[in-house]
Motif scaffolding. Structure first.
Motif, short mmCIF file in Angstrom:
data_model
loop_
_atom_site.label_atom_id
_atom_site.label_comp_id
_atom_site.label_asym_id
_atom_site.label_seq_id
_atom_site.Cartn_x
_atom_site.Cartn_y
_atom_site.Cartn_z
N TYR A 52 0.83 -1.21 0.00
CA TYR A 52 0.00 0.00 0.00
C TYR A 52 0.86 1.26 0.00
O TYR A 52 0.62 2.20 -0.76
N SER A 78 -7.02 0.12 4.13
CA SER A 78 -6.92 1.38 3.38
C SER A 78 -6.90 1.12 1.89
O SER A 78 -7.55 1.84 1.11
N TYR A 81 -10.43 0.10 0.72
CA TYR A 81 -11.31 1.26 0.58
C TYR A 81 -10.96 2.09 -0.65
O TYR A 81 -11.83 2.45 -1.44
N LYS A 82 -9.68 2.36 -0.82
CA LYS A 82 -9.26 3.20 -1.95
C LYS A 82 -9.58 2.52 -3.28
O LYS A 82 -10.08 3.16 -4.20
N VAL A 112 -13.30 0.52 8.70
CA VAL A 112 -13.18 1.76 7.93
C VAL A 112 -14.55 2.44 7.85
O VAL A 112 -15.46 1.96 7.19
#
Length: 164
Positions: A52, A78, A81-82, A112
């Motif tokens: 990431y 993360s 989600y991205k 998240v």
């Protein structure tokens, strides 16, 4: 004034002695390149967090997406989600709402808040998933519990809604 100047000089001397005693100049000279090399090695060994971070650092767009996908599948919330957002928008990857929702679910399970809010929207709208007000309200409550003001306001509105 003279005492201040002497104090500053002494502080600088002490700082230099401590720095050299603990080999800080060598540590401070660690370059971005060596940091990237370390991340690359960790990423190649399957470290989802390193993947990431590299995805965020690289300027090669295709490589960034490749690393983001590896990181998301490796469990980095993360990245999940991205990448979900990118699939939802059709930005840098082909639009795929089903994949976006799958990734939002994974990220939401890891806490998240933004993923929970996105899922609430999709369940309210009934796009990509079967409309389910109860599931949407549940995600809004979770987002509220996470501290999201928007989640709390939306939860209050939908929890007392005539649509329930």
């Amino acid at each position: 004034m003279r005492k201040i100047i002497i104090g500053v000089i002494l502080a600088i001397i002490v700082a230099l002695i401590l720095a050299f005693t603990f080999n800080l100049p060598a540590k401070l000279l660690t370059t971005e390149k060596s940091y990237t090399e370390e991340l690359t090695l960790r990423a190649e060994n399957g470290d989802a967090d390193a993947q990431y971070k590299l995805a965020e650092l690289t300027r090669d767009h295709k490589e960034s997406i490749r690393l983001l996908k590896l990181s998301a599948e490796g469990g980095n919330a993360s990245a999940q989600y991205k990448l979900a957002f990118l699939y939802e928008q059709g930005s840098s990857v082909e639009y795929n709402l089903q994949e976006a929702i799958r990734l939002y679910h994974l990220a939401a399970k890891q806490g998240v808040t933004e993923a929970k809010l996105q899922l609430a929207y999709w369940y309210l709208a009934g796009e990509g998933v079967e409309q389910n007000i109860d599931t949407a309200v549940s995600y809004l409550r979770e987002a509220c519990d996470d501290g999201s003001i928007f989640g709390c306001e939306s939860y209050k509105r939908w929890n007392t809604s005539m649509f329930k």
